[in-house]
Motif scaffolding. Sequence first.
Motif, mmCIF file in Angstrom:
data_model
loop_
_atom_site.group_PDB
_atom_site.id
_atom_site.type_symbol
_atom_site.label_atom_id
_atom_site.label_comp_id
_atom_site.label_asym_id
_atom_site.label_seq_id
_atom_site.Cartn_x
_atom_site.Cartn_y
_atom_site.Cartn_z
ATOM 1 N N ASP A 29 4.486 44.481 18.718
ATOM 2 C CA ASP A 29 5.564 43.515 18.552
ATOM 3 C C ASP A 29 6.848 44.196 18.077
ATOM 4 N N SER A 30 6.710 45.151 17.186
ATOM 5 C CA SER A 30 7.884 45.880 16.702
ATOM 6 C C SER A 30 8.531 46.671 17.822
ATOM 7 N N LYS A 32 8.555 45.886 20.966
ATOM 8 C CA LYS A 32 9.250 44.959 21.854
ATOM 9 C C LYS A 32 10.530 44.431 21.223
ATOM 10 N N ALA A 33 10.548 44.256 19.899
ATOM 11 C CA ALA A 33 11.706 43.687 19.215
ATOM 12 C C ALA A 33 12.769 44.733 18.889
ATOM 13 N N TRP A 34 12.424 46.000 18.934
ATOM 14 C CA TRP A 34 13.365 47.048 18.523
ATOM 15 C C TRP A 34 14.654 47.074 19.356
ATOM 16 N N ASN A 36 16.282 44.732 20.768
ATOM 17 C CA ASN A 36 17.156 43.616 20.414
ATOM 18 C C ASN A 36 17.824 43.824 19.059
ATOM 19 N N LYS A 37 17.112 44.433 18.120
ATOM 20 C CA LYS A 37 17.657 44.618 16.779
ATOM 21 C C LYS A 37 18.468 45.912 16.659
ATOM 22 N N TRP A 38 17.954 47.013 17.229
ATOM 23 C CA TRP A 38 18.538 48.328 16.992
ATOM 24 C C TRP A 38 18.970 49.040 18.261
#
Length: 131
Positions: A29-30, A32-34, A36-38
């Motif tokens: 999950d991290s 996949k989300a990286w 978008n955030k960083w």
Amino acid sequence: MAGSKETSKRTNFVHQDEIWKAHVTFEKDSGKAWPNKWGFLTEIYKEYDTKNQELKEGLKQTLPPQPTVPPFIPPQKYTVVGPSPPVPHTSQAFIGWRSGHSHLQLEKYSIVHHGRRSFLKELGWPLDACI
């Protein structure tokens, strides 16, 4: 006595497996989300890298040519040392015995003349002007 024969704690393999699954899920999950955030960091790095390459190319073009080394001249051609006076017999006379003779043309250290002037007096200001 029965407790002393046990060499290690009993482990719950099902519980350990659940913990491992939670860690793996969190990593996925991290990942996949990286972006978008960083993800902006990758774009900034690409801009930085292109600017860095441009600056390097600019430096290569503007550097002056390397200086050349002058030809080697042996010290005997430009250094002349006269004959030494006789070696003194005492250790006190041995200190500075060559520099005391003017015909040897050695450096002599003279008295250092430190200024005894006042900046305020040169400007004509009173001495308590900078207090």
